[in-house]
Design a protein around this motif. Structure first.
Motif, PDB file in Angstrom:
ATOM      1  N   THR A   1      15.589  -3.761   3.216  1.00  0.00           N
ATOM      2  CA  THR A   1      14.191  -3.565   3.487  1.00  0.00           C
ATOM      3  C   THR A   1      13.674  -2.369   2.534  1.00  0.00           C
ATOM      4  N   MET A   2      12.618  -2.719   1.723  1.00  0.00           N
ATOM      5  CA  MET A   2      11.908  -1.694   1.009  1.00  0.00           C
ATOM      6  C   MET A   2      11.034  -1.144   1.800  1.00  0.00           C
ATOM      7  N   MET A   3      11.249   0.198   2.520  1.00  0.00           N
ATOM      8  CA  MET A   3      10.697   0.600   3.563  1.00  0.00           C
ATOM      9  C   MET A   3       9.456   1.537   2.746  1.00  0.00           C
ATOM     10  N   THR A   4       8.171   1.388   2.687  1.00  0.00           N
ATOM     11  CA  THR A   4       7.154   1.790   1.849  1.00  0.00           C
ATOM     12  C   THR A   4       6.604   3.181   2.436  1.00  0.00           C
TER      13      THR A   4
ATOM     14  N   THR B   1       9.485  -6.244   2.692  1.00  0.00           N
ATOM     15  CA  THR B   1       8.637  -4.894   2.352  1.00  0.00           C
ATOM     16  C   THR B   1       7.448  -4.663   3.372  1.00  0.00           C
ATOM     17  N   SER B   2       7.604  -3.364   3.686  1.00  0.00           N
ATOM     18  CA  SER B   2       6.529  -3.251   4.820  1.00  0.00           C
ATOM     19  C   SER B   2       5.197  -2.965   4.050  1.00  0.00           C
ATOM     20  N   ASP B   3       4.005  -3.326   4.778  1.00  0.00           N
ATOM     21  CA  ASP B   3       2.805  -3.255   4.132  1.00  0.00           C
ATOM     22  C   ASP B   3       1.764  -2.385   5.044  1.00  0.00           C
ATOM     23  N   HIS B   4       1.926  -1.082   4.650  1.00  0.00           N
ATOM     24  CA  HIS B   4       1.052  -0.060   5.678  1.00  0.00           C
ATOM     25  C   HIS B   4       0.237   0.791   4.721  1.00  0.00           C
ATOM     26  N   TYR B   5      -0.751   1.306   5.441  1.00  0.00           N
ATOM     27  CA  TYR B   5      -1.796   2.494   4.756  1.00  0.00           C
ATOM     28  C   TYR B   5      -1.174   3.739   4.965  1.00  0.00           C
ATOM     29  N   PHE B   6      -0.562   3.825   6.177  1.00  0.00           N
ATOM     30  CA  PHE B   6      -0.138   5.166   6.775  1.00  0.00           C
ATOM     31  C   PHE B   6       1.684   5.100   6.817  1.00  0.00           C
ATOM     32  N   PRO B   7       2.330   6.373   6.659  1.00  0.00           N
ATOM     33  CA  PRO B   7       3.617   6.337   7.307  1.00  0.00           C
ATOM     34  C   PRO B   7       3.283   6.409   8.914  1.00  0.00           C
ATOM     35  N   TRP B   8       4.601   6.083   9.501  1.00  0.00           N
ATOM     36  CA  TRP B   8       4.532   6.350  11.020  1.00  0.00           C
ATOM     37  C   TRP B   8       4.519   7.766  11.470  1.00  0.00           C
ATOM     38  N   LEU B   9       5.162   8.639  10.500  1.00  0.00           N
ATOM     39  CA  LEU B   9       5.429  10.091  11.034  1.00  0.00           C
ATOM     40  C   LEU B   9       5.145  10.795   9.485  1.00  0.00           C
ATOM     41  N   ASP B  10       4.358  11.890   9.485  1.00  0.00           N
ATOM     42  CA  ASP B  10       4.166  12.897   8.430  1.00  0.00           C
ATOM     43  C   ASP B  10       5.688  12.972   7.626  1.00  0.00           C
TER      44      ASP B  10
ATOM     45  N   ILE C   1      16.899 -12.134  -5.758  1.00  0.00           N
ATOM     46  CA  ILE C   1      16.763 -11.521  -4.514  1.00  0.00           C
ATOM     47  C   ILE C   1      15.426 -11.987  -4.071  1.00  0.00           C
ATOM     48  N   PRO C   2      15.181 -12.838  -2.878  1.00  0.00           N
ATOM     49  CA  PRO C   2      14.063 -13.250  -2.391  1.00  0.00           C
ATOM     50  C   PRO C   2      13.351 -11.993  -1.862  1.00  0.00           C
ATOM     51  N   LEU C   3      11.727 -12.127  -2.088  1.00  0.00           N
ATOM     52  CA  LEU C   3      10.893 -11.205  -1.537  1.00  0.00           C
ATOM     53  C   LEU C   3      10.018 -11.542  -0.211  1.00  0.00           C
ATOM     54  N   MET C   4       9.740 -10.421   0.665  1.00  0.00           N
ATOM     55  CA  MET C   4       8.978 -10.938   1.831  1.00  0.00           C
ATOM     56  C   MET C   4       8.266  -9.995   2.281  1.00  0.00           C
ATOM     57  N   THR C   5       6.873 -10.200   2.750  1.00  0.00           N
ATOM     58  CA  THR C   5       6.212  -9.025   3.448  1.00  0.00           C
ATOM     59  C   THR C   5       6.517  -9.026   4.817  1.00  0.00           C
ATOM     60  N   TYR C   6       6.992  -7.776   5.568  1.00  0.00           N
ATOM     61  CA  TYR C   6       7.391  -7.711   6.903  1.00  0.00           C
ATOM     62  C   TYR C   6       6.618  -6.701   7.519  1.00  0.00           C
ATOM     63  N   VAL C   7       5.353  -6.614   7.806  1.00  0.00           N
ATOM     64  CA  VAL C   7       4.438  -7.920   7.542  1.00  0.00           C
ATOM     65  C   VAL C   7       3.210  -7.405   7.424  1.00  0.00           C
ATOM     66  N   THR C   8       2.419  -8.492   6.636  1.00  0.00           N
ATOM     67  CA  THR C   8       1.177  -8.013   6.343  1.00  0.00           C
ATOM     68  C   THR C   8       0.107  -8.314   7.487  1.00  0.00           C
ATOM     69  N   CYS C   9      -1.022  -7.732   7.653  1.00  0.00           N
ATOM     70  CA  CYS C   9      -1.991  -7.830   8.773  1.00  0.00           C
ATOM     71  C   CYS C   9      -3.291  -8.383   7.897  1.00  0.00           C
ATOM     72  N   PRO C  10      -3.348 -10.052   8.027  1.00  0.00           N
ATOM     73  CA  PRO C  10      -4.474 -10.248   7.283  1.00  0.00           C
ATOM     74  C   PRO C  10      -5.688 -10.625   8.224  1.00  0.00           C
ATOM     75  N   THR C  11      -5.990  -9.631   8.945  1.00  0.00           N
ATOM     76  CA  THR C  11      -7.074  -9.507   9.748  1.00  0.00           C
ATOM     77  C   THR C  11      -8.221  -8.625   9.545  1.00  0.00           C
ATOM     78  N   ILE C  12      -7.946  -7.341   9.241  1.00  0.00           N
ATOM     79  CA  ILE C  12      -9.011  -6.433   9.283  1.00  0.00           C
ATOM     80  C   ILE C  12      -8.892  -5.784   7.920  1.00  0.00           C
ATOM     81  N   ARG C  13      -7.852  -4.961   7.528  1.00  0.00           N
ATOM     82  CA  ARG C  13      -7.859  -4.222   6.395  1.00  0.00           C
ATOM     83  C   ARG C  13      -7.799  -5.276   5.106  1.00  0.00           C
TER      84      ARG C  13
END
Length: 321
Positions: free
Chosen positions: A7-10, A35-44, A66-78
């Motif tokens: 996991t590439m933990m962004t 790879t996580s797809d986030h705008y924020f970390p969970w904790l500072d 190595i295969p790549l994958m979003t885990y996960v992207t939200c395709p609904t709001i942002r």
């Protein structure tokens, strides 16, 4: 044999480091990456949140196998689903066919930033299913016009399409979302080793398709240091998913986890360097029917020793599952 991923933990490393880490994961012999797809970390304390799609583009060119994958992207709001379709098609081209598009209904933490509100879970699932429909239509080529319950697409077309569209995975945590994944996805994504979710996915059309899970781990030769780091950066993971999906800020996550102890985290996350404990953390996923499990090494500055240990000790042991 279960495939083991990295996991590439962004949320815990910057963009340059993330690319270096996935190159190291490829060299260590991991079977795939997510790879996580986030705008924020969970904790500072985690301290990072680079744009995942830029990181993925760089990773696609820096790696070969190595295969790549979003885990996960939200395709609904942002992101609008038409934009996600373009992102994914481009990644599939850059990676020469190594990309999978993992999608989910998202979290308030990352979607609130555009000021569009945070719908109820039932509405989020409706939005996700409609988004997948739009993305698949765009992957098919030609112009797409869509006027649905939640989205409008006007005369859109993807001008750079790969020969094979990226497979689409959908995240699920219960019977309704598992059925949605079974109807609309090429693979199931789940974070808990729940055999019932896998079965629901299969009954809804997912039988025989890949099932991808994820397990946090904290490798360190000093187990107490691993527990301290896991508690500092990953105590949010002890919360049930319905709670994590609703919290809007890192301060809210800090408050919601203020009573979580290091012992609580150590009971949920294997810490230290006992290979058997790490294998035991993955085993329930295999027994529940998962075909792939990605590991998250907690601590952005602790990836290199984890990758070396994985190559020498952990991956050979996990191959026995």
């Amino acid at each position: 044999m279960v495939r083991i991923g990295y996991t590439m933990m962004t949320e815990q490393a910057g963009p340059l480091e993330l690319v270096e880490h996935v190159v190291g994961a490829e060299q260590a012999g991991f079977d795939f990456s997510v790879t996580s797809d986030h705008y924020f970390p969970w904790l500072d304390e985690q301290g990072h949140a680079p744009y995942a799609w830029s990181v993925l583009g760089a990773a696609a060119r820096a790696t070969e196998r190595i295969p790549l994958m979003t885990y996960v992207t939200c395709p609904t709001i942002r992101y609008h689903p038409a934009v996600v379709a373009q992102q994914a098609a481009t990644l599939q081209l850059l990676s020469k066919g190594r990309f999978r598009l993992g999608l989910g209904a998202g979290e308030n933490l990352n979607e609130h930033v555009v000021g569009a509100g945070w719908p109820a879970a039932s509405v989020r699932h409706e939005m996700l299913e409609e988004a997948v429909e739009i993305i698949r239509a765009l992957f098919a080529g030609g112009y797409v016009t869509h006027h649905g319950a939640h989205y409008d697409v006007e005369h859109a077309k993807l001008w750079d399409l790969p020969d094979e569209a990226p497979p689409i995975g959908v995240a699920a945590s219960g019977p309704k979302s598992a059925a949605l994944a079974g109807r609309s996805a090429d693979l199931l994504i789940a974070t808990d080793p729940d055999a019932a979710v896998v079965a629901d996915f299969g009954r809804a059309g997912g039988a025989g398709k890949p099932v991808v899970g994820q397990v946090p781990v904290a490798f360190d030769r000093d187990r107490s240091a691993a527990i301290e780091r896991a508690h500092e950066q990953f105590r949010w993971n002890v919360n049930p998913w319905p709670v994590n999906a609703e919290l809007p800020t890192t301060k809210a996550f800090a408050g919601a986890t203020s009573n979580v102890t290091p012992q609580d985290v150590a009971a949920a996350v294997p810490c230290g360097n006992d290979v058997g404990a790490f294998v035991d953390a993955v085993r329930p996923y295999v027994e529940a029917g998962f075909t792939e499990v990605a590991l998250i090494q907690v601590g952005g500055d602790q990836q290199e020793p984890f990758l070396q240990w994985s190559r020498e000790e952990l991956l050979p042991a996990l191959r026995e599952l």
